[in-house]
Design a protein around this motif. Structure first.
Motif, short mmCIF file in Angstrom:
data_model
loop_
_atom_site.label_atom_id
_atom_site.label_comp_id
_atom_site.label_asym_id
_atom_site.label_seq_id
_atom_site.Cartn_x
_atom_site.Cartn_y
_atom_site.Cartn_z
N LEU A 293 0.90 -1.41 0.03
CA LEU A 293 -0.30 -0.02 0.12
C LEU A 293 0.56 1.38 -0.17
O LEU A 293 0.10 1.89 -0.65
CB LEU A 293 -1.13 -0.37 0.68
CG LEU A 293 -2.08 1.51 1.79
CD1 LEU A 293 -2.87 1.65 0.44
CD2 LEU A 293 -2.47 1.13 2.96
N VAL A 294 1.81 1.21 0.82
CA VAL A 294 2.94 2.15 0.64
C VAL A 294 3.05 2.09 -0.24
O VAL A 294 3.95 4.00 -0.68
CB VAL A 294 3.20 2.44 2.09
CG1 VAL A 294 4.59 3.60 2.26
CG2 VAL A 294 2.93 2.50 3.21
N ARG A 295 4.25 0.94 -1.19
CA ARG A 295 5.05 1.86 -2.34
C ARG A 295 3.75 2.31 -3.09
O ARG A 295 4.12 2.87 -4.02
CB ARG A 295 4.59 0.59 -2.38
CG ARG A 295 6.54 -0.48 -1.62
CD ARG A 295 6.81 -1.60 -2.06
NE ARG A 295 6.86 -1.79 -3.24
CZ ARG A 295 8.12 -1.49 -4.04
NH1 ARG A 295 9.50 -0.97 -3.15
NH2 ARG A 295 8.39 -2.07 -4.97
N GLY B 86 5.33 -1.44 7.11
CA GLY B 86 5.03 -2.45 7.13
C GLY B 86 4.88 -2.79 7.97
O GLY B 86 4.97 -4.03 8.78
N ILE B 87 6.96 -3.10 8.48
CA ILE B 87 7.25 -3.52 10.07
C ILE B 87 6.49 -3.11 10.72
O ILE B 87 6.03 -4.51 12.22
CB ILE B 87 8.99 -3.84 9.68
CG1 ILE B 87 8.86 -4.12 9.10
CG2 ILE B 87 8.70 -3.50 11.63
CD1 ILE B 87 11.27 -4.29 8.91
N ALA C 261 2.56 -4.92 11.65
CA ALA C 261 2.77 -6.31 11.28
C ALA C 261 3.15 -6.30 12.96
O ALA C 261 2.13 -7.17 13.38
CB ALA C 261 3.46 -6.47 10.46
N LEU C 262 4.11 -5.58 13.56
CA LEU C 262 4.57 -6.33 15.27
C LEU C 262 3.21 -5.22 15.66
O LEU C 262 3.20 -6.04 17.06
CB LEU C 262 5.26 -5.55 15.37
CG LEU C 262 6.77 -5.50 14.65
CD1 LEU C 262 7.88 -4.49 15.19
CD2 LEU C 262 7.20 -7.22 15.37
N LEU C 263 2.50 -4.48 15.55
CA LEU C 263 1.36 -3.66 16.08
C LEU C 263 0.16 -5.04 16.10
O LEU C 263 -0.42 -4.89 16.71
CB LEU C 263 1.20 -2.26 15.69
CG LEU C 263 2.69 -0.97 16.28
CD1 LEU C 263 1.49 -0.06 15.73
CD2 LEU C 263 2.26 -1.17 17.62
#
Length: 217
Positions: free
Chosen positions: A5-7, A20-21, A24-26
């Motif tokens: 999405l960000v890309r 993205g990381i 995923a962590l949250l």
């Protein structure tokens, strides 16, 4: 999906990887918390990622919320209802897509929304609903659930189609064909699971607001 999405929104490789990381962590942390705090954490994840984007932050907030809340809903659904109901959900979404594709190719007819999704037809759309209803009826018999399961299945089918159209509209707005090239020949993960996101989000609401699976009348 958040990375893709960000890309798509022009955030660049560095920001896409970082956001993205973080997402995923949250999401993983949110799963370990009570639902109320987990949902709050996911909203904060959407806002935190938006800080790193420019004019496209509104699109990011809306679509990242769809991704994260749907993902959270899938985690809850798998844990609370187990494999049989995961299979039901997958069959509803996959059946909607497959039957819709072949019915659209074979029957044809008026386009559903040609400006956004030129290949989708009304015949394919309705065929997806019918398939979902059949899947719901089959699992109603298999699990002893109430007849409302058929209605829920068709509603999830519609939600999956909305998820598909929403991602198509996003790609047209930002001028890209695929969300990424992670899956050669198939585009990105967002492309393959956009329908599942819509269905999972609605299912999360259904399971939060009503008794699921529905009991026989």
């Amino acid at each position: 999906m958040v990375w893709e999405l960000v890309r798509m929104l022009g955030g660049g490789a560095g920001r896409a990887g970082l956001i993205g990381i973080m997402a995923a962590l949250l999401l993983l942390v949110a799963k370990l918390l009570p639902v109320g705090f987990g949902l709050l954490l996911l909203l904060l994840a959407c806002l935190a990622g938006a800080v790193l984007l420019g004019k496209t932050r509104g699109l990011y907030i809306a679509h990242s919320a769809l991704i994260l809340f749907a993902g959270f809903g899938l985690l809850i659904h798998r844990e609370e209802f187990g494999l049989i109901w995961m299979i039901w959900l997958v069959l509803v979404v996959a059946g909607t897509d497959v039957f819709g594709y072949f019915a659209g190719r074979i029957i044809g007819g008026p386009k559903f929304w040609p400006r956004i999704s030129p290949k989708k037809t009304w015949s394919g759309t309705v065929a997806g609903w019918i398939c979902a209803g059949i899947v719901g009826a089959g699992f109603m018999k298999l699990t002893g659930s109430g007849v409302e399961l058929i209605g829920i299945s068709v509603a999830l089918s519609i939600a999956s189609q909305i998820g598909d159209i929403t991602e198509s509209a996003l790609k047209r707005r930002v001028g890209v064909k695929d969300s990424s090239t992670l899956l050669p020949g198939h585009g990105g993960v967002f492309d393959r699971f956009d329908g599942m996101l819509g269905a999972a989000l609605l299912l999360f609401l259904v399971e939060s607001l009503t008794e699921f699976p529905p009991m026989p009348l």
